[in-house]
Design a protein around this motif. Sequence first.
Motif, mmCIF file in Angstrom:
data_model
loop_
_atom_site.group_PDB
_atom_site.id
_atom_site.type_symbol
_atom_site.label_atom_id
_atom_site.label_comp_id
_atom_site.label_asym_id
_atom_site.label_seq_id
_atom_site.Cartn_x
_atom_site.Cartn_y
_atom_site.Cartn_z
ATOM 1 N N THR A 13 0.912 -1.198 -0.047
ATOM 2 C CA THR A 13 -0.056 0.119 -0.102
ATOM 3 C C THR A 13 0.778 1.517 -0.430
ATOM 4 O OG1 THR A 13 -1.932 -1.028 1.935
ATOM 5 C CG2 THR A 13 -1.683 1.404 1.025
ATOM 6 N N ALA A 14 0.704 2.510 -0.781
ATOM 7 C CA ALA A 14 1.691 3.089 -1.291
ATOM 8 C C ALA A 14 1.024 5.165 -1.248
ATOM 9 C CB ALA A 14 2.978 2.572 -2.196
ATOM 10 N N ALA A 15 1.669 5.810 -1.213
ATOM 11 C CA ALA A 15 0.745 7.023 -1.344
ATOM 12 C C ALA A 15 1.665 8.027 -1.451
ATOM 13 C CB ALA A 15 0.387 7.551 -0.517
ATOM 14 N N ILE A 27 5.638 6.925 0.808
ATOM 15 C CA ILE A 27 5.471 5.903 1.409
ATOM 16 C C ILE A 27 5.020 4.872 1.525
ATOM 17 C CG2 ILE A 27 4.409 5.711 3.937
ATOM 18 C CD1 ILE A 27 5.700 8.290 4.627
ATOM 19 N N VAL A 28 5.691 3.223 1.632
ATOM 20 C CA VAL A 28 5.540 2.434 1.338
ATOM 21 C C VAL A 28 4.933 0.980 2.334
ATOM 22 C CG1 VAL A 28 5.795 0.775 -0.300
ATOM 23 C CG2 VAL A 28 6.665 2.645 -0.955
ATOM 24 N N SER A 29 3.999 0.789 2.523
ATOM 25 C CA SER A 29 3.529 -0.488 3.589
ATOM 26 C C SER A 29 3.421 -1.525 2.507
ATOM 27 C CB SER A 29 2.261 0.270 4.559
ATOM 28 O OG SER A 29 1.815 -0.862 5.296
ATOM 29 N N THR A 30 4.128 -2.623 3.412
ATOM 30 C CA THR A 30 4.393 -3.666 2.824
ATOM 31 C C THR A 30 3.448 -4.825 3.945
ATOM 32 O OG1 THR A 30 7.071 -4.096 1.690
ATOM 33 C CG2 THR A 30 5.671 -6.109 1.735
ATOM 34 N N HIS A 31 2.867 -5.119 3.075
ATOM 35 C CA HIS A 31 1.603 -6.568 4.322
ATOM 36 C C HIS A 31 2.760 -7.870 4.457
ATOM 37 C CE1 HIS A 31 -1.669 -4.519 1.387
ATOM 38 N NE2 HIS A 31 -1.121 -3.995 2.157
ATOM 39 N N MET A 55 -5.203 6.174 6.230
ATOM 40 C CA MET A 55 -3.167 6.127 7.506
ATOM 41 C C MET A 55 -2.061 6.880 6.181
ATOM 42 S SD MET A 55 -2.802 3.468 9.844
ATOM 43 C CE MET A 55 -1.819 2.750 9.064
ATOM 44 N N ILE A 56 -1.907 5.738 5.395
ATOM 45 C CA ILE A 56 -0.802 6.104 4.484
ATOM 46 C C ILE A 56 -0.658 7.563 3.502
ATOM 47 C CG2 ILE A 56 0.271 5.066 2.077
ATOM 48 C CD1 ILE A 56 0.827 3.276 4.650
ATOM 49 N N ILE A 57 -1.805 7.846 3.236
ATOM 50 C CA ILE A 57 -1.957 9.007 2.525
ATOM 51 C C ILE A 57 -1.633 10.408 4.032
ATOM 52 C CG2 ILE A 57 -3.700 10.841 0.968
ATOM 53 C CD1 ILE A 57 -5.214 8.051 0.034
ATOM 54 N N THR A 58 -2.528 9.831 4.600
ATOM 55 C CA THR A 58 -1.831 10.919 5.550
ATOM 56 C C THR A 58 -1.129 10.936 5.641
ATOM 57 O OG1 THR A 58 -4.494 9.872 6.126
ATOM 58 C CG2 THR A 58 -2.761 11.887 8.160
ATOM 59 N N GLN A 59 -0.699 10.219 5.830
ATOM 60 C CA GLN A 59 1.526 10.133 6.747
ATOM 61 C C GLN A 59 1.860 10.706 5.017
ATOM 62 O OE1 GLN A 59 2.547 5.879 7.733
ATOM 63 N NE2 GLN A 59 4.088 6.658 7.562
ATOM 64 N N ALA A 60 1.783 10.339 4.072
ATOM 65 C CA ALA A 60 2.562 11.215 2.690
ATOM 66 C C ALA A 60 1.855 12.748 2.888
ATOM 67 C CB ALA A 60 1.868 10.798 1.743
ATOM 68 N N LEU A 61 1.396 12.621 2.991
ATOM 69 C CA LEU A 61 0.824 14.570 3.372
ATOM 70 C C LEU A 61 1.413 15.297 4.384
ATOM 71 C CD1 LEU A 61 -3.100 14.227 3.102
ATOM 72 C CD2 LEU A 61 -1.889 15.100 0.862
ATOM 73 N N ASP A 62 2.175 14.730 5.259
ATOM 74 C CA ASP A 62 2.265 15.446 6.223
ATOM 75 C C ASP A 62 3.475 15.310 6.547
ATOM 76 O OD1 ASP A 62 -0.363 15.095 8.214
ATOM 77 O OD2 ASP A 62 0.103 13.255 9.248
ATOM 78 N N GLU A 63 4.014 14.301 5.834
ATOM 79 C CA GLU A 63 5.866 14.275 5.580
ATOM 80 C C GLU A 63 5.989 15.530 4.429
ATOM 81 O OE1 GLU A 63 8.398 10.800 4.100
ATOM 82 O OE2 GLU A 63 7.738 10.308 6.284
ATOM 83 N N SER A 64 5.571 15.429 3.393
ATOM 84 C CA SER A 64 5.597 16.652 2.199
ATOM 85 C C SER A 64 5.611 17.747 2.755
ATOM 86 C CB SER A 64 4.764 16.482 0.781
ATOM 87 O OG SER A 64 3.131 16.149 1.390
ATOM 88 N N GLU A 65 4.663 18.122 3.981
ATOM 89 C CA GLU A 65 4.362 19.462 4.547
ATOM 90 C C GLU A 65 3.619 20.117 3.350
ATOM 91 O OE1 GLU A 65 7.134 21.516 6.563
ATOM 92 O OE2 GLU A 65 8.054 19.754 7.479
ATOM 93 N N ILE A 66 2.710 19.634 2.875
ATOM 94 C CA ILE A 66 1.731 19.628 1.982
ATOM 95 C C ILE A 66 0.153 19.492 2.674
ATOM 96 C CG2 ILE A 66 0.091 18.998 -0.315
ATOM 97 C CD1 ILE A 66 3.403 20.656 -0.506
ATOM 98 N N ASP A 67 -0.622 20.929 2.219
ATOM 99 C CA ASP A 67 -1.435 20.989 2.671
ATOM 100 C C ASP A 67 -2.484 19.586 2.003
ATOM 101 O OD1 ASP A 67 -3.584 22.137 4.722
ATOM 102 O OD2 ASP A 67 -4.692 22.229 2.951
ATOM 103 N N ALA A 301 4.765 4.141 -5.228
ATOM 104 C CA ALA A 301 3.510 5.242 -5.280
ATOM 105 C C ALA A 301 4.262 6.333 -6.109
ATOM 106 C CB ALA A 301 2.353 5.999 -4.447
ATOM 107 N N THR A 302 5.372 6.970 -6.224
ATOM 108 C CA THR A 302 6.128 7.485 -6.257
ATOM 109 C C THR A 302 6.414 7.532 -8.141
ATOM 110 O OG1 THR A 302 7.969 7.688 -5.051
ATOM 111 C CG2 THR A 302 8.192 8.773 -6.636
ATOM 112 N N MET A 303 6.692 6.737 -8.619
ATOM 113 C CA MET A 303 7.202 6.026 -9.859
ATOM 114 C C MET A 303 5.164 6.090 -10.465
ATOM 115 S SD MET A 303 6.658 1.885 -9.719
ATOM 116 C CE MET A 303 5.323 0.402 -9.657
#
Length: 339
Positions: A13-15, A27-31, A55-67, A301-303
């Motif tokens: 699961t990645a964003a 952010i990448v979470s491997t199952h 949660m992964i999308i929220t984490q990607a937004l937090d880390e990028s400091e993008i609203d 999800a970067t690619m």
Amino acid sequence: MIVLGIETSCDETAAAILQDGAVLSSIVSTHWLHSKYGGVVPELASRAHLNLLPMIITQALDESEIDFDKIDAVAVTKGPGLIGALLVGISIAKAIAYAKNIPLIGVNHLEGHLWSAALEGNPPRPPFLALLVSGGHTLLVGVQAFGQYELIGQTRDDAAGEAFDKVAVLCGLGYPGGAEVEKLAAFGNMKYHQFPVSMRGQAGFDFSFSGLKTAVSNFIRRTPDALDNHRNDLLVCFQHAAIESLVHPTCRAFDEGDYNGLVLSGGVAANNQLRQRLSGEIEKRDGTFHSPEPNMCTDNATMIAWVGWQRLLNGERDDLSLCGRPDLPLTEILEKGRR
Ligand code: KG4
Ligand code: ZN
């Protein structure tokens, strides 16, 4: 342009957030829950995506400091992959695009892998040859330009990563086992046994791995102490045969085409022995060798965000009828480009 990328095609699961192609977060979470089953269980993967993705999308937004309001578009993997897994990412991407009234773009997962080396300092210059080696695919693709792809060769049976994973299971390792095979093979003796290298000395650019997998399985059955006393030896000999089975058709295709270089991507591209072997061959031929950092070789999800950004710049969009395609081929892009 700020693009949110979403990837849920299999068991990651990645964003990611990209701004004009630059990575702000990934952010990448491997199952790992599939490990005990020796392969991905589709129903469990879908449920894990459903639990993890918000949660992964929220984490990607937090880390990028993008609203959240600053996101200009959403790119999401539309295939190939597990249908239930794809639909989780697509549904959430559609909901975001609808709620925020921003463009939605579906991305071919294989095209994401093809361009995953483009995000690094030294991007590949077309025309180039790409070897895409993952758990589900083994493809040789000629890349003339973004969106112009020619299928040069592919596996006739198992994918390269599948062979690593199956041999890992035969040797009592977890799933997916490719990285563990490489780690243990570093302590093995290459002279222990010679496994068959497929397609060596033959014409054409296809690959085959099922014979090698069967050879390993038969050898283990016939050799009582193979696993107890020679597991690392067995693994290094398997790894060598698997790598050579990739190198020969790839070098033939490179020699017969007109390419500036080779891009190696997909999960198996994280294998250092494969990277070294192929980079040596390509540099001998005055070509440039490109491969993403090992953590960007496996699903991310970067690619997806990067390819989505390129397609959005080309004026492409999807509407809310976007659906997942488990069998989406890379060549569909070629056909679309021609229309
Ligand atoms: O691209 P990817 O993350 O997922 C698919 O789209 O399939 O690739 C996963 C595959 C698995 O088969 C895994 O065992 C393999 O990549 N892999 C490796 C290595 N790291 C991951 N295979 C060989 N050596 C590695 N170091
Ligand atoms: Zn992949």
